[in-house]
Design a protein around this motif. Structure first.
Motif, PDB file in Angstrom:
ATOM      1  N   GLY A 166      12.314   1.525 -11.186  1.00 23.69           N
ATOM      2  CA  GLY A 166      11.454   0.144 -11.142  1.00 23.69           C
ATOM      3  C   GLY A 166      10.394   0.383 -12.002  1.00 23.69           C
ATOM      4  O   GLY A 166       9.979  -0.585 -12.702  1.00 23.69           O
ATOM      5  N   ASN A 217      15.941  -5.998   1.351  1.00 25.59           N
ATOM      6  CA  ASN A 217      14.929  -5.390   0.599  1.00 25.59           C
ATOM      7  C   ASN A 217      14.514  -4.032   1.241  1.00 25.59           C
ATOM      8  O   ASN A 217      13.391  -3.726   1.175  1.00 25.59           O
ATOM      9  CB  ASN A 217      13.693  -6.192   0.363  1.00 25.59           C
ATOM     10  CG  ASN A 217      12.919  -5.693  -0.856  1.00 25.59           C
ATOM     11  OD1 ASN A 217      13.273  -4.736  -1.698  1.00 25.59           O
ATOM     12  ND2 ASN A 217      11.787  -6.251  -1.237  1.00 25.59           N
ATOM     13  N   ARG A 239      12.477  -2.179  -6.974  1.00 26.93           N
ATOM     14  CA  ARG A 239      11.430  -2.942  -7.108  1.00 26.93           C
ATOM     15  C   ARG A 239      10.623  -3.177  -8.059  1.00 26.93           C
ATOM     16  O   ARG A 239      10.358  -1.866  -8.735  1.00 26.93           O
ATOM     17  CB  ARG A 239      10.582  -2.963  -5.903  1.00 26.93           C
ATOM     18  CG  ARG A 239      11.160  -3.008  -4.424  1.00 26.93           C
ATOM     19  CD  ARG A 239      10.290  -2.906  -3.140  1.00 26.93           C
ATOM     20  NE  ARG A 239      10.971  -2.739  -1.944  1.00 26.93           N
ATOM     21  CZ  ARG A 239      11.321  -1.848  -1.532  1.00 26.93           C
ATOM     22  NH1 ARG A 239      10.754  -0.537  -1.568  1.00 26.93           N
ATOM     23  NH2 ARG A 239      11.938  -1.852   0.012  1.00 26.93           N
ATOM     24  N   GLY A 290       6.667  -5.817  -6.060  1.00 26.98           N
ATOM     25  CA  GLY A 290       7.533  -5.414  -4.611  1.00 26.98           C
ATOM     26  C   GLY A 290       8.882  -6.287  -4.747  1.00 26.98           C
ATOM     27  O   GLY A 290       9.478  -6.333  -3.784  1.00 26.98           O
ATOM     28  N   GLU A 291       9.168  -6.948  -5.665  1.00 28.40           N
ATOM     29  CA  GLU A 291      10.187  -7.857  -5.716  1.00 28.40           C
ATOM     30  C   GLU A 291      11.593  -7.157  -5.868  1.00 28.40           C
ATOM     31  O   GLU A 291      11.911  -6.220  -7.039  1.00 28.40           O
ATOM     32  CB  GLU A 291      10.087  -8.909  -6.813  1.00 28.40           C
ATOM     33  CG  GLU A 291       9.175  -9.835  -6.364  1.00 28.40           C
ATOM     34  CD  GLU A 291       8.754 -10.917  -7.584  1.00 28.40           C
ATOM     35  OE1 GLU A 291       8.128 -12.010  -7.279  1.00 28.40           O
ATOM     36  OE2 GLU A 291       9.108 -10.609  -8.880  1.00 28.40           O
ATOM     37  N   PHE A 292      12.687  -7.404  -5.342  1.00 30.57           N
ATOM     38  CA  PHE A 292      13.974  -6.591  -5.534  1.00 30.57           C
ATOM     39  C   PHE A 292      14.612  -7.190  -6.774  1.00 30.57           C
ATOM     40  O   PHE A 292      14.849  -8.218  -7.125  1.00 30.57           O
ATOM     41  CB  PHE A 292      14.852  -7.025  -4.432  1.00 30.57           C
ATOM     42  CG  PHE A 292      16.347  -6.307  -4.631  1.00 30.57           C
ATOM     43  CD1 PHE A 292      16.526  -5.244  -3.491  1.00 30.57           C
ATOM     44  CD2 PHE A 292      17.144  -6.653  -5.196  1.00 30.57           C
ATOM     45  CE1 PHE A 292      17.696  -4.593  -3.635  1.00 30.57           C
ATOM     46  CE2 PHE A 292      18.547  -6.097  -5.315  1.00 30.57           C
ATOM     47  CZ  PHE A 292      18.793  -5.118  -4.440  1.00 30.57           C
TER      48      PHE A 292
END
Length: 254
Positions: free
Chosen positions: A247, A154, A209, A213-215
């Motif tokens: 994102g 990440n 992300r 904040g997640e990939f």
């Protein structure tokens, strides 16, 4: 944008309801037919009228939504092209200067399906000024390839594949290096897969992300050579700002 099949079904329902109502109004095929069918069930006509009104009212909203989606997609792609243009300017500093079609910009998204439940990255867009080099099929899992390492960590990942390919020329050399340095050092690729992709000598990837904040995907840039020239803050600025844009959009309009 709504799937084409859903829109076809909507139109078919509205058309059918309209035809039935018109046929009843003009006694087609006969008045007795409609008396037998509707007699004592006047609510059927009310239902048909409601269906026509509902789908008729929804149509302008659907048109507006589709136009809005198209405008958003155009805006996002315009931004991608702007970043791609600046990346091409950076690549033009490589010595010897590569061909205009050498640099590739790719957008990847994490996906899975019931048929293929293993999560993997798929390439959803490629930008290159030409049809060569050909884009090869590659759907890596977490940790596989430069984009897979980007997913695993990440974070931004850069690999000088040209340097690796120069010293790992045989299957034996490759296996010994992977054993000594760890699988990540060879991007968790088996020798046949490495031999297939090693012509892309400089590869960079930056994560996309979501709001938590997640990939959810990544953007990668590859070139046949010039890693030392390309690996600078200017390139990372372009990649990271593009990833932030995509994102925020949730990869919906690439």
């Amino acid at each position: 944008m709504r799937p084409l099949t859903a829109k076809i079904v909507d139109r078919a329902i509205m058309l059918t309801a309209t035809c039935v109502l018109v046929a009843q109004q003009y006694a087609v095929p006969s008045a007795s037919f409609w008396n037998d069918l509707v007699g004592g069930r006047g609510y059927l006509i009310a239902i048909l009228v409601t269906v026509i009104a509902a789908f008729g009212a929804l149509t302008p909203a659907q048109i507006w939504s589709e136009r809005s989606q198209m405008a958003r997609r155009t805006a996002v792609r315009h931004q991608i092209l702007n970043h791609f243009g600046r990346l091409l300017a950076i690549a033009s500093r490589v010595d010897p200067k590569p061909s205009a079609s050498d640099l590739g910009l790719h957008v990847w998204r994490v996906t899975w399906s019931l048929r293929r439940p293993r999560r993997r990255l798929i390439r959803i867009a490629t930008y290159r000024l030409g049809s060569t080099p050909a884009t090869r099929t590659f759907e890596p899992g977490r940790g596989v390839g430069v984009v897979g390492l980007c997913w695993k960590r990440n974070e931004e990942v850069a690999v000088d594949v040209e340097r690796l390919a120069g010293k790992l020329t045989t299957h034996v050399d490759y296996d010994e290096y992977a054993t000594a340095e760890g699988a990540d050092a060879v991007m968790n690729l088996a020798w046949p897969e490495f031999a297939r992709v090693r012509h892309r000598g400089a590869v960079f990837a930056s994560p996309i992300r979501n709001g938590r904040g997640e990939f959810i995907g990544c953007v990668s840039v590859d070139a046949s050579s010039g890693f030392a020239t390309l690996a600078n803050d200017e390139l990372w600025h372009e990649l990271n700002s593009l990833c932030m844009l995509l994102g925020d959009d949730g990869l919906l309009h690439v």
